[in-house]
Scaffold this motif. Structure first.
Motif, mmCIF file in Angstrom:
data_model
loop_
_atom_site.group_PDB
_atom_site.id
_atom_site.type_symbol
_atom_site.label_atom_id
_atom_site.label_comp_id
_atom_site.label_asym_id
_atom_site.label_seq_id
_atom_site.Cartn_x
_atom_site.Cartn_y
_atom_site.Cartn_z
ATOM 1 N N SER A 155 57.219 85.521 69.361
ATOM 2 C CA SER A 155 58.435 85.312 70.153
ATOM 3 C C SER A 155 59.647 85.893 69.426
ATOM 4 O O SER A 155 60.666 86.169 70.047
ATOM 5 C CB SER A 155 58.660 83.818 70.416
ATOM 6 N N PHE A 156 59.520 86.063 68.115
ATOM 7 C CA PHE A 156 60.591 86.588 67.268
ATOM 8 C C PHE A 156 61.897 85.840 67.514
ATOM 9 O O PHE A 156 62.979 86.427 67.512
ATOM 10 C CB PHE A 156 60.765 88.094 67.471
ATOM 11 N N SER A 157 61.746 84.544 67.748
ATOM 12 C CA SER A 157 62.903 83.661 67.883
ATOM 13 C C SER A 157 63.144 82.991 66.541
ATOM 14 O O SER A 157 62.303 82.221 66.069
ATOM 15 C CB SER A 157 62.645 82.605 68.971
ATOM 16 N N ARG A 158 64.266 83.289 65.915
ATOM 17 C CA ARG A 158 64.558 82.690 64.613
ATOM 18 C C ARG A 158 64.671 81.172 64.726
ATOM 19 O O ARG A 158 64.275 80.439 63.822
ATOM 20 C CB ARG A 158 65.854 83.285 64.044
ATOM 21 N N ALA A 159 65.197 80.698 65.846
ATOM 22 C CA ALA A 159 65.300 79.253 66.066
ATOM 23 C C ALA A 159 63.906 78.627 66.133
ATOM 24 O O ALA A 159 63.657 77.555 65.573
ATOM 25 C CB ALA A 159 66.075 78.964 67.340
ATOM 26 N N ALA A 160 62.971 79.296 66.820
ATOM 27 C CA ALA A 160 61.607 78.779 66.930
ATOM 28 C C ALA A 160 60.912 78.803 65.572
ATOM 29 O O ALA A 160 60.166 77.870 65.230
ATOM 30 C CB ALA A 160 60.815 79.594 67.952
ATOM 31 N N TRP A 161 61.112 79.862 64.803
ATOM 32 C CA TRP A 161 60.519 79.930 63.460
ATOM 33 C C TRP A 161 61.005 78.762 62.602
ATOM 34 O O TRP A 161 60.215 78.076 61.959
ATOM 35 C CB TRP A 161 60.891 81.246 62.786
ATOM 36 N N ALA A 162 62.316 78.570 62.592
ATOM 37 C CA ALA A 162 62.891 77.491 61.782
ATOM 38 C C ALA A 162 62.417 76.130 62.270
ATOM 39 O O ALA A 162 62.102 75.237 61.471
ATOM 40 C CB ALA A 162 64.418 77.566 61.825
ATOM 41 N N LEU A 163 62.341 75.968 63.592
ATOM 42 C CA LEU A 163 61.895 74.705 64.174
ATOM 43 C C LEU A 163 60.444 74.421 63.799
ATOM 44 O O LEU A 163 60.085 73.278 63.480
ATOM 45 C CB LEU A 163 62.057 74.760 65.695
ATOM 46 N N PHE A 164 59.600 75.443 63.831
ATOM 47 C CA PHE A 164 58.190 75.279 63.489
ATOM 48 C C PHE A 164 58.021 74.881 62.020
ATOM 49 O O PHE A 164 57.271 73.951 61.693
ATOM 50 C CB PHE A 164 57.436 76.572 63.769
ATOM 51 N N LEU A 165 58.752 75.564 61.135
ATOM 52 C CA LEU A 165 58.662 75.263 59.710
ATOM 53 C C LEU A 165 59.161 73.848 59.412
ATOM 54 O O LEU A 165 58.506 73.080 58.701
ATOM 55 C CB LEU A 165 59.468 76.293 58.914
ATOM 56 N N PHE A 166 60.314 73.514 59.961
ATOM 57 C CA PHE A 166 60.870 72.182 59.746
ATOM 58 C C PHE A 166 59.945 71.096 60.277
ATOM 59 O O PHE A 166 59.670 70.091 59.603
ATOM 60 C CB PHE A 166 62.241 72.068 60.419
ATOM 61 N N SER A 167 59.446 71.277 61.496
ATOM 62 C CA SER A 167 58.619 70.249 62.144
ATOM 63 C C SER A 167 57.309 70.037 61.395
ATOM 64 O O SER A 167 56.859 68.895 61.215
ATOM 65 C CB SER A 167 58.346 70.640 63.598
#
Length: 409
Positions: free
Chosen positions: A208-220
């Motif tokens: 998806s190359f969504s930086r928000a999604a990447w950060a959300l996945f790592l945090f979660s």
């Protein structure tokens, strides 16, 4: 008297059948939330009918769920007030109609979960199924593996069966956590399907190359492991979590390295991995729009109306706090902040209690905390799964209140 008893006995199987049908349709609605290529999507059509019929057939809004309904209605009242300052309504009323509909779906999910806690498992399984399928569509489209599947990409980014990669990516996080929780909590022999599903979803998030999604996945993912380590105090279980977490990280890294062998993936990754993009900084960039928008909102207590911001500036707000100010006014902003504080504090209080619904509450709470954080750089207002997360947390809160009441009695 005997006639009344006989009547009740006859009705019980019918009531059980209706509840089973309601659970199946609710799970089907969650499944459809992963396929929103155009609007109105099948999700809207099914959920409008389901919500209406459920409440007409006796689905109750308890005292525990009523505050959520009140907050969401007050939030939308702020949006109605914002219409009064618009010179041209355009699509403003339709935007608020969608907002009200999504608010009702959140209340519906909470009430349905309170009525039957076993629905939580069905909802998450339906969510996982939707996530795996929509991820697979995005992956196949990204690599052009099937002719015509390019429709599941946008700007060389996977978007699955969504309109925007920035919604597609965050939608996948809760199902990914559910599979991770299963891997960490269940027997290893039951893991192959969970591992396969998690890999497909993780690749979908990446593409998806969504930086928000990447950060959300790592945090979660980190938050889930941390909370499970905090909750489970036996040494053997903690060792299992650490070993499996390390194995999962290695597998995901290997999959990431494999994906980066593609020049197309590598080039876009190197571009998107930068913390600040060209459209973030500079005159009227994302952050400049945030600053100007907040200053402008201080002089507009009723807001400026739905979708008016993008008519003044090059793009939308891309900030949920600013969005609540511009579209729902000061009333909407205060209500939204209050609702999020209430939701997060309630979930935090109940998250570590040993209940049948605890895993679902934990996952929903972690993901919604992440959504609150990424809301600083993205607009989550009309994300269907965000309202589902709200409903899950409030539904579990209602279950906890009922449990405490039973214990006291």
């Amino acid at each position: 008297m005997s006639a009344i008893v006989h009547h009740d006995v006859v009705l019980r199987p019918q009531l059980a059948t209706l509840r089973l049908l309601g659970s199946a349709l609710t799970a089907f609605g969650v499944f459809l939330s992963g396929f929103v290529i155009s609007e109105p999507a099948p999700y809207e059509l099914v959920m409008v009918v389901l919500v209406a019929i459920s409440f007409l057939c006796g689905l109750k809004i308890s005292r525990s769920v009523a505050p959520l309904l009140a907050l969401l209605l007050l939030f939308n009242v702020g949006g109605i007030f914002s219409l009064t300052v618009m010179s041209d309504l355009n699509d403003g009323p339709m935007y608020l109609a969608v907002s009200l509909f999504l608010a009702l779906t959140s209340v519906f999910y909470a009430a349905a979960i309170e009525e039957n806690p076993s629905r939580l498992r069905l909802l998450f399984k339906a969510w996982v199924a939707a996530a795996v399928i929509t991820s697979a569509l995005g992956i196949l489209g990204y690599f052009q593996a099937v002719p015509g599947f390019e429709v599941f990409t946008l700007y060389d980014r996977a978007k699955g069966a969504f309109q925007d990669p920035n919604v597609f990516g965050p939608f996948l996080i809760a199902p990914a956590l559910y599979l991770m929780h299963g891997l960490l909590n269940d027997k290893i022999s039951r893991s192959p399907l969970k591992v396969a599903g998690l890999l497909v979803i993780a690749l979908g998030v990446f593409l998806s190359f969504s930086r928000a999604a990447w950060a959300l996945f790592l945090f979660s993912a980190c938050a889930l492991v941390f909370i499970m380590l905090l909750k489970e105090r036996t040494g053997a279980f903690r060792l299992k979590i650490l070993v499996l977490s390390l194995a999962a990280v290695l597998i995901l890294v290997a999959a990431l390295i494999g994906a980066l062998q593609s020049e197309k993936v590598s080039n876009l990754f190197s571009s998107r991995a930068q913390l600040e993009q060209d459209y973030d900084a500079g005159h009227l960039g994302r952050f400049d729009r945030h600053r100007i928008g907040f200053l402008m909102s201080m002089e507009a207590p009723l807001g400026i109306g739905p979708m008016v911001f993008s008519q003044i500036f090059p793009e939308d707000e891309h900030n949920i706090w600013l969005k609540s100010l511009t579209t729902y006014g000061w009333l909407g902003f205060v209500t939204y902040v209050s609702m999020m504080i209430w939701t997060l504090s309630m979930g935090f209080r109940n998250m570590l209690r040993n209940r049948p619904w605890q895993p679902y509450l934990m996952i929903a709470w972690i993901v919604i905390v992440g959504h609150v954080v990424i809301g600083n750089v993205i607009d989550t207002d009309h994300w269907r799964h965000f309202y589902l997360l709200l409903g899950i947390i409030w539904g579990c809160g209602a279950l906890e209140n009922r449990h405490q009441k039973t214990v006291r009695q």
